[in-house]
Design an enzyme around this catalytic site. Sequence first.
Site, PDB file in Angstrom:
ATOM      1  N   GLY A 298      15.611  59.123  43.503  1.00  0.00           N
ATOM      2  CA  GLY A 298      15.591  57.770  42.957  1.00  0.00           C
ATOM      3  C   GLY A 298      16.510  57.674  41.757  1.00  0.00           C
ATOM      4  O   GLY A 298      17.101  58.660  41.331  1.00  0.00           O
ATOM      5  N   SER A 299      16.625  56.460  41.222  1.00  0.00           N
ATOM      6  CA  SER A 299      17.484  56.244  40.067  1.00  0.00           C
ATOM      7  C   SER A 299      16.960  55.064  39.268  1.00  0.00           C
ATOM      8  O   SER A 299      16.053  54.349  39.702  1.00  0.00           O
ATOM      9  CB  SER A 299      18.927  55.972  40.519  1.00  0.00           C
ATOM     10  OG  SER A 299      18.981  54.834  41.356  1.00  0.00           O
ATOM     11  N   GLY A 300      17.529  54.855  38.076  1.00  0.00           N
ATOM     12  CA  GLY A 300      17.172  53.715  37.253  1.00  0.00           C
ATOM     13  C   GLY A 300      15.784  53.771  36.655  1.00  0.00           C
ATOM     14  O   GLY A 300      15.227  52.746  36.273  1.00  0.00           O
TER      15      GLY A 300
ATOM     16  N   ARG B 120      27.809  60.426  39.574  1.00  0.00           N
ATOM     17  CA  ARG B 120      28.448  59.132  39.825  1.00  0.00           C
ATOM     18  C   ARG B 120      28.753  58.489  38.480  1.00  0.00           C
ATOM     19  O   ARG B 120      28.359  58.986  37.426  1.00  0.00           O
ATOM     20  CB  ARG B 120      27.505  58.213  40.602  1.00  0.00           C
ATOM     21  CG  ARG B 120      26.155  58.095  39.919  1.00  0.00           C
ATOM     22  CD  ARG B 120      25.264  57.022  40.478  1.00  0.00           C
ATOM     23  NE  ARG B 120      23.913  57.082  39.940  1.00  0.00           N
ATOM     24  CZ  ARG B 120      23.551  56.652  38.743  1.00  0.00           C
ATOM     25  NH1 ARG B 120      24.445  56.133  37.925  1.00  0.00           N
ATOM     26  NH2 ARG B 120      22.302  56.738  38.330  1.00  0.00           N
TER      27      ARG B 120
END
Length: 410
Positions: A155-157, A280
Amino acid sequence: MARRALILIEGGPWGCGLLYVQAAQRLGLHPINLSADPTEHNYLGAECEAIRVDTGDLDALIRECSRLRATHDIAGIICAEEEVYATVGKLCQYFDLPGPNPASIERCCDKFAQRQLLAEADIPIPAYRLAANATDVERSAAEIGLPVIVKPAVGSGSVGVRLCRTADELDEHTTYLLSGKHIWQSSPRVLVEEFAQGPHYLAAMMGNEVIGFGAAKYGPPPHFVFRQLTFPAQLTDDQRERIADVSLSSLRTLGLGWGPTNIEVRWTERGPVVIEVNPRLAAAPEPQLLQLAYGIDLISEHIKLVIGDEWSLRKTHSYTAVAQSLIPDRDGTLDWIGGERRAAAVSGVAEVKFCVEPKTPIVRKGDYRDRIGYIIAASPSRTETEAILQRAVNLINWSITPFPTPGEHV
């Protein structure tokens, strides 16, 4: 003569898509966006050609890029969204274009696999355990010791990430993650980690070079909602050297070193501890801060790398740039939000952006989605930049009407 095109898969991370489109156009490229839902990207239309395609289907993307290649000279394929970045690497390999190593990206995006590789290389990281169910989570937390960070393995954020300080908080968040309320990007696997305490820094990197270090501040626990980011961070020479060393070691260990990377570090009692390696470009507003602080347009340099042109990280000046998030203090309906023009008119303010429209329901989730806007300021002086930012923030106002309680008449 075929038009030279840059293929952008989906958007950029939380607001960078338009920056990629504009940078591509400045470089003489025709941007084409491939997206599962082009309507999600409000910069499309006049700014960029958009094509609907299932970006989770590599074969569908290959077919679409092959079709485009019949009428365009595809200079490069690019993306900065974590969910599809490995797919972009595979596309670049298929079409023999410069791109990231997809295997390295996939390993890195699995936070447990990332932790394993860093631990094997003796890179300082928090103690961690992988859990598949509530019993595993409880046992892992007991072994590590409260407080712990509990989060999805993919996941991210900061979505689904919580600081659990008590057994009740641990049980509540575990139930949330495993009861079907959390939307998983992969099979449900939970990472339980030691809470590494100390100032939070970001290492912004391109290839195997460190661009600079930022200092991040977050809202109150148990959530990790980004509030403020400053470039450059105030660090001693020893701190800069040690954070750079651990960041470069992380890149080598994870097989990275192509394109932009951002690495999160906490400075603890034992020095720098790697919290996360993101393979990224960082989300907005970090790219804007790098340009304001150092004169480096990282998005343009990323595109140059992708299309095989010469790129550079040469710094042209040294300013202090700070971004402040606008975070609501309650749930409800946004009646109005204003002050954008007055704040933008303050000398030294580089950008004022609202992410929501009036009448939007505001439901705080404890992650990046809580941000309703941000302000960026920059100047040669750290003290002056902070003063400029505060003047601008004071000019922004909004009103939120709380949702009616059950049974309440409206």
